[in-house]
Design a protein around this motif. Structure first.
Motif, PDB file in Angstrom:
ATOM      1  N   THR A 254      -7.727   1.362  -5.612  1.00 34.88           N
ATOM      2  CA  THR A 254      -7.415   2.498  -4.755  1.00 34.88           C
ATOM      3  C   THR A 254      -8.538   2.722  -3.750  1.00 34.88           C
ATOM      4  N   VAL A 255      -8.177   3.315  -2.630  1.00 39.64           N
ATOM      5  CA  VAL A 255      -9.144   3.769  -1.640  1.00 39.64           C
ATOM      6  C   VAL A 255      -8.786   5.201  -1.288  1.00 39.64           C
ATOM      7  N   SER A 256      -9.798   6.036  -1.151  1.00 43.36           N
ATOM      8  CA  SER A 256      -9.571   7.450  -0.874  1.00 43.36           C
ATOM      9  C   SER A 256     -10.330   7.877   0.370  1.00 43.36           C
ATOM     10  N   LEU A 257      -9.844   8.937   0.971  1.00 45.50           N
ATOM     11  CA  LEU A 257     -10.503   9.515   2.140  1.00 45.50           C
ATOM     12  C   LEU A 257     -10.617  11.014   1.903  1.00 45.50           C
ATOM     13  N   GLN A 258     -11.827  11.485   1.684  1.00 44.72           N
ATOM     14  CA  GLN A 258     -12.083  12.914   1.533  1.00 44.72           C
ATOM     15  C   GLN A 258     -12.354  13.482   2.922  1.00 44.72           C
TER      16      GLN A 258
ATOM     17  N   ALA B 168     -15.647   6.176  12.270  1.00 46.90           N
ATOM     18  CA  ALA B 168     -15.535   6.532  13.673  1.00 46.90           C
ATOM     19  C   ALA B 168     -16.463   7.713  13.940  1.00 46.90           C
ATOM     20  N   ASP B 169     -17.002   7.779  15.143  1.00 47.50           N
ATOM     21  CA  ASP B 169     -17.955   8.839  15.461  1.00 47.50           C
ATOM     22  C   ASP B 169     -17.357  10.229  15.242  1.00 47.50           C
ATOM     23  N   PHE B 170     -16.068  10.376  15.506  1.00 46.53           N
ATOM     24  CA  PHE B 170     -15.469  11.714  15.456  1.00 46.53           C
ATOM     25  C   PHE B 170     -15.269  12.232  14.034  1.00 46.53           C
ATOM     26  N   VAL B 171     -15.552  11.417  13.012  1.00 43.12           N
ATOM     27  CA  VAL B 171     -15.427  11.894  11.635  1.00 43.12           C
ATOM     28  C   VAL B 171     -16.734  11.827  10.863  1.00 43.12           C
ATOM     29  N   LYS B 172     -17.771  11.301  11.480  1.00 45.99           N
ATOM     30  CA  LYS B 172     -19.053  11.186  10.780  1.00 45.99           C
ATOM     31  C   LYS B 172     -19.547  12.557  10.335  1.00 45.99           C
ATOM     32  N   GLY B 173     -19.933  12.616   9.070  1.00 47.80           N
ATOM     33  CA  GLY B 173     -20.418  13.864   8.519  1.00 47.80           C
ATOM     34  C   GLY B 173     -19.329  14.768   7.979  1.00 47.80           C
ATOM     35  N   ARG B 174     -18.067  14.439   8.262  1.00 46.08           N
ATOM     36  CA  ARG B 174     -16.955  15.262   7.768  1.00 46.08           C
ATOM     37  C   ARG B 174     -16.069  14.516   6.775  1.00 46.08           C
ATOM     38  N   PHE B 175     -15.860  13.247   6.999  1.00 44.03           N
ATOM     39  CA  PHE B 175     -14.989  12.430   6.145  1.00 44.03           C
ATOM     40  C   PHE B 175     -15.828  11.459   5.330  1.00 44.03           C
ATOM     41  N   THR B 176     -15.347  11.167   4.127  1.00 38.96           N
ATOM     42  CA  THR B 176     -15.996  10.178   3.268  1.00 38.96           C
ATOM     43  C   THR B 176     -14.948   9.240   2.690  1.00 38.96           C
TER      44      THR B 176
ATOM     45  N   GLY C 251     -10.877  23.970   9.186  1.00 41.18           N
ATOM     46  CA  GLY C 251     -12.004  24.168   8.298  1.00 41.18           C
ATOM     47  C   GLY C 251     -11.736  23.788   6.858  1.00 41.18           C
ATOM     48  N   GLY C 252     -10.491  23.503   6.553  1.00 34.85           N
ATOM     49  CA  GLY C 252     -10.115  23.152   5.189  1.00 34.85           C
ATOM     50  C   GLY C 252     -10.351  21.697   4.864  1.00 34.85           C
ATOM     51  N   SER C 253      -9.915  21.313   3.664  1.00 37.28           N
ATOM     52  CA  SER C 253     -10.138  19.954   3.172  1.00 37.28           C
ATOM     53  C   SER C 253      -8.842  19.361   2.637  1.00 37.28           C
ATOM     54  N   LEU C 254      -8.763  18.050   2.717  1.00 36.00           N
ATOM     55  CA  LEU C 254      -7.688  17.281   2.116  1.00 36.00           C
ATOM     56  C   LEU C 254      -8.274  15.976   1.606  1.00 36.00           C
ATOM     57  N   ARG C 255      -7.612  15.420   0.596  1.00 35.70           N
ATOM     58  CA  ARG C 255      -8.025  14.119   0.079  1.00 35.70           C
ATOM     59  C   ARG C 255      -6.818  13.194   0.105  1.00 35.70           C
TER      60      ARG C 255
ATOM     61  N   LEU D 196       0.840  -1.197   0.000  1.00 40.24           N
ATOM     62  CA  LEU D 196       0.000   0.000   0.000  1.00 40.24           C
ATOM     63  C   LEU D 196       0.873   1.243   0.000  1.00 40.24           C
ATOM     64  N   VAL D 197       0.501   2.222  -0.825  1.00 41.05           N
ATOM     65  CA  VAL D 197       1.224   3.487  -0.894  1.00 41.05           C
ATOM     66  C   VAL D 197       0.217   4.623  -0.780  1.00 41.05           C
ATOM     67  N   GLU D 198       0.395   5.443   0.271  1.00 43.59           N
ATOM     68  CA  GLU D 198      -0.508   6.570   0.496  1.00 43.59           C
ATOM     69  C   GLU D 198       0.044   7.839  -0.139  1.00 43.59           C
ATOM     70  N   SER D 199      -0.858   8.775  -0.399  1.00 43.62           N
ATOM     71  CA  SER D 199      -0.471  10.101  -0.880  1.00 43.62           C
ATOM     72  C   SER D 199      -1.564  11.084  -0.488  1.00 43.62           C
ATOM     73  N   GLY D 200      -1.213  12.373  -0.504  1.00 44.32           N
ATOM     74  CA  GLY D 200      -2.220  13.404  -0.312  1.00 44.32           C
ATOM     75  C   GLY D 200      -2.194  14.128   1.014  1.00 44.32           C
ATOM     76  N   GLY D 201      -1.301  13.763   1.916  1.00 44.09           N
ATOM     77  CA  GLY D 201      -1.238  14.477   3.180  1.00 44.09           C
ATOM     78  C   GLY D 201      -0.641  15.858   3.013  1.00 44.09           C
ATOM     79  N   GLY D 202      -0.637  16.618   4.117  1.00 43.20           N
ATOM     80  CA  GLY D 202      -0.058  17.954   4.054  1.00 43.20           C
ATOM     81  C   GLY D 202      -0.558  18.831   5.172  1.00 43.20           C
ATOM     82  N   LEU D 203      -0.320  20.122   5.005  1.00 36.75           N
ATOM     83  CA  LEU D 203      -0.718  21.134   5.988  1.00 36.75           C
ATOM     84  C   LEU D 203      -1.959  21.858   5.478  1.00 36.75           C
ATOM     85  N   VAL D 204      -2.950  21.989   6.329  1.00 40.23           N
ATOM     86  CA  VAL D 204      -4.184  22.669   5.961  1.00 40.23           C
ATOM     87  C   VAL D 204      -4.689  23.460   7.156  1.00 40.23           C
ATOM     88  N   GLN D 205      -5.369  24.558   6.892  1.00 35.86           N
ATOM     89  CA  GLN D 205      -5.930  25.380   7.957  1.00 35.86           C
ATOM     90  C   GLN D 205      -7.204  24.737   8.503  1.00 35.86           C
TER      91      GLN D 205
END
Length: 119
Positions: free
Chosen positions: A77-81, A60-68, A15-19, A4-13
């Motif tokens: 591939t699997v993605s996390l918005q 997980a409860d702490f991401v419901k409604g925010r992460f997909t 309220g922002g978004s990452l995938r 498995l190889v992940e990509s897409g991390g980084g620094l965000v403010q």
């Protein structure tokens, strides 16, 4: 086994978004479920979201409604918005795949990708 190889991390403010994306290779035909976990400094690794080969999801409860979580079986591939990110979402995020190859269970991890939420 599965690599498995992940990509897409980084620094965000806040309220922002990452995938995040995770590409699987190897014995992909044996994968039953894939998911994302995270580990913050000084804390244990925790489940974020999972998705089965049939498309059933769990959050997980702490991401419901925010992460997909989503999965492209054709591209392996699997993605996390991640939307509405909070400082407490800061962690190393790990991709996970589990299943069976020749009736032997496997549980594979990626190398992790850092997500930092900060102003």
């Amino acid at each position: 086994q599965v690599q498995l190889v992940e990509s897409g991390g980084g620094l965000v403010q806040p309220g922002g978004s990452l995938r995040l994306s995770c590409a699987a290779s190897g014995s992909i035909f044996g994968i039953n479920a894939m998911g994302w976990y995270r580990q913050a400094p000084g804390k244990q690794r925790e489940l974020v979201a999972t998705i089965t080969s049939g498309g059933d999801t769990h959050y997980a409860d702490f991401v419901k409604g925010r992460f997909t979580i989503s999965r492209d079986n054709a591209k392996n591939t699997v993605s996390l918005q991640m939307n509405s990110l909070k400082p407490e979402d800061t962690a190393v995020y790990y991709c996970n795949a589990r299943g069976y190859v020749s009736l032997i269970a496997f549980n594979s991890w990626g190398q992790g990708t850092q997500v930092t939420v900060s102003s």
